[in-house]
Scaffold this motif. Structure first.
Motif, PDB file in Angstrom:
ATOM      1  N   VAL A  32     -65.034 -97.458  34.401  1.00  0.00           N
ATOM      2  CA  VAL A  32     -64.986 -98.803  33.826  1.00  0.00           C
ATOM      3  C   VAL A  32     -63.925 -99.592  34.562  1.00  0.00           C
ATOM      4  N   THR A  40     -61.529-104.179  28.854  1.00  0.00           N
ATOM      5  CA  THR A  40     -61.872-102.838  29.325  1.00  0.00           C
ATOM      6  C   THR A  40     -61.418-101.759  28.347  1.00  0.00           C
ATOM      7  N   THR A  41     -60.268-101.952  27.711  1.00  0.00           N
ATOM      8  CA  THR A  41     -59.773-100.950  26.762  1.00  0.00           C
ATOM      9  C   THR A  41     -60.625-100.922  25.497  1.00  0.00           C
ATOM     10  N   LEU A  44     -63.790 -99.130  26.361  1.00  0.00           N
ATOM     11  CA  LEU A  44     -63.614 -97.680  26.438  1.00  0.00           C
ATOM     12  C   LEU A  44     -63.614 -97.076  25.036  1.00  0.00           C
ATOM     13  N   CYS A  55     -64.350 -89.500  27.070  1.00  0.00           N
ATOM     14  CA  CYS A  55     -63.604 -90.672  27.523  1.00  0.00           C
ATOM     15  C   CYS A  55     -62.116 -90.348  27.618  1.00  0.00           C
ATOM     16  N   GLU A  59     -55.179 -94.499  31.467  1.00  0.00           N
ATOM     17  CA  GLU A  59     -55.630 -94.973  32.778  1.00  0.00           C
ATOM     18  C   GLU A  59     -55.071 -94.056  33.851  1.00  0.00           C
ATOM     19  N   CYS A  99     -65.608 -90.202  31.459  1.00  0.00           N
ATOM     20  CA  CYS A  99     -65.532 -91.650  31.638  1.00  0.00           C
ATOM     21  C   CYS A  99     -64.072 -92.035  31.794  1.00  0.00           C
ATOM     22  N   LYS A 101     -61.335 -95.204  32.622  1.00  0.00           N
ATOM     23  CA  LYS A 101     -61.159 -96.643  32.673  1.00  0.00           C
ATOM     24  C   LYS A 101     -59.829 -96.995  33.309  1.00  0.00           C
ATOM     25  N   ASN A 105     -60.414-100.143  39.098  1.00  0.00           N
ATOM     26  CA  ASN A 105     -61.592 -99.426  39.611  1.00  0.00           C
ATOM     27  C   ASN A 105     -62.562-100.383  40.287  1.00  0.00           C
ATOM     28  N   GLN A 124     -68.631-102.844  34.901  1.00  0.00           N
ATOM     29  CA  GLN A 124     -67.571-103.846  35.052  1.00  0.00           C
ATOM     30  C   GLN A 124     -67.698-104.889  33.952  1.00  0.00           C
TER      31      GLN A 124
END
Length: 258
Positions: A32, A40-41, A44, A55, A59, A99, A101, A105, A124
């Motif tokens: 992600v 993004t958080t 996730l 997950c 990070e 996964c 994040k 990335n 994304q």
């Protein structure tokens, strides 16, 4: 940089971590990315409710430092972070892929693609830059987390991969306002079922704490986070700094924010 206690054990960590990765995950890894403060958080946390996904709660920034083999193939210098995490954390037997994040990335899609020989998935997230640049940094109260230049750069990089078969793009605003359809599209992309757990993600999420949450606790989805740039004079002035860049205006138009 590796901590001193880890260095002597690095070969063992790598060997055991690779073994776990190969044995426990039968499907392509999921990454992600997107500009920081784009959701993004939150995303996730949503994904962590799905039993097919393992997950990673922190990070790892696996691809922020890249080395190159003699044949030119890139390799991430921080992959030991993944292996350490796999060694120290319980993995559900149902999980088919990991996964990870890290916002940056999105700047390393080509390297991720080459390292995994095309066997990866990237999601994304795009968010209205006028809202993105409002966030104050948690450890520097008077400083903004994301500059207009960074939003332009990160979104522009992601734009290059809109048609990549292994990259799926969602807008933060769609995740908030049209959750079911947005997540169903993500599930289709990942070839996983849209389950009751992910439909009611807040009750089932495994990722519930992160420094990106200002309260350090998972936040429920709320439309109050959309259009914040319009809600005060200070916010409008800050948003205006983004609009001074023609590239930003074009990106906002491209993603239907203008």
């Amino acid at each position: 940089m590796l901590t001193s206690y880890k260095k002597p054990f690095l070969p063992i960590i790598v060997a055991l971590g690779k073994r776990i990765e190969k044995r426990r995950f039968s499907e392509a890894p999921v990454f992600v990315g997107g500009c920081a403060r784009s959701g993004t958080t939150l995303f996730l946390s949503v994904l962590s409710a799905h039993k097919d996904l393992f997950c990673i709660k922190k990070e790892l920034e696996l691809f922020t430092k890249i080395g190159y083999e003699k044949d030119g193939k890139p390799f991430p210098k921080r992959m030991d972070r993944l292996y350490t995490f796999l060694l120290l954390n319980k993995i559900s037997r149902r999980a088919k892929r990991f996964c990870e994040k890290s916002p940056r990335n999105i700047l390393r899609v080509e390297e991720i693609d080459q390292y995994y020989n095309g066997n990866f998935k990237m999601i994304q997230i795009i968010r209205d830059g006028r809202d993105v640049i409002l966030s104050k940094h948690p450890s520097a109260e008077n400083e903004y987390w994301v500059s207009p230049e960074r939003w332009i750069n990160d979104v522009s990089e992601g734009l290059k991969y809109m048609d990549h078969p292994n990259v799926h793009t969602i807008r933060y605003e769609d995740l908030i306002k049209d959750y079911e359809n947005t997540i169903r599209g993500v599930c289709d992309f990942l070839d996983i079922a849209y389950t009751d757990e992910i439909a009611n993600w807040h009750n089932h999420a495994n990722v519930r704490k992160n420094r990106a949450y200002f309260t350090n606790q998972v936040q429920k989805i709320s439309t109050s986070s959309i259009g914040k740039w319009q809600k005060s004079e200070e916010n409008r002035k800050r948003a205006a700094t983004l609009m001074e860049y023609p590239e930003a205006v074009e990106l906002l138009k491209r993603f239907n924010y203008l």
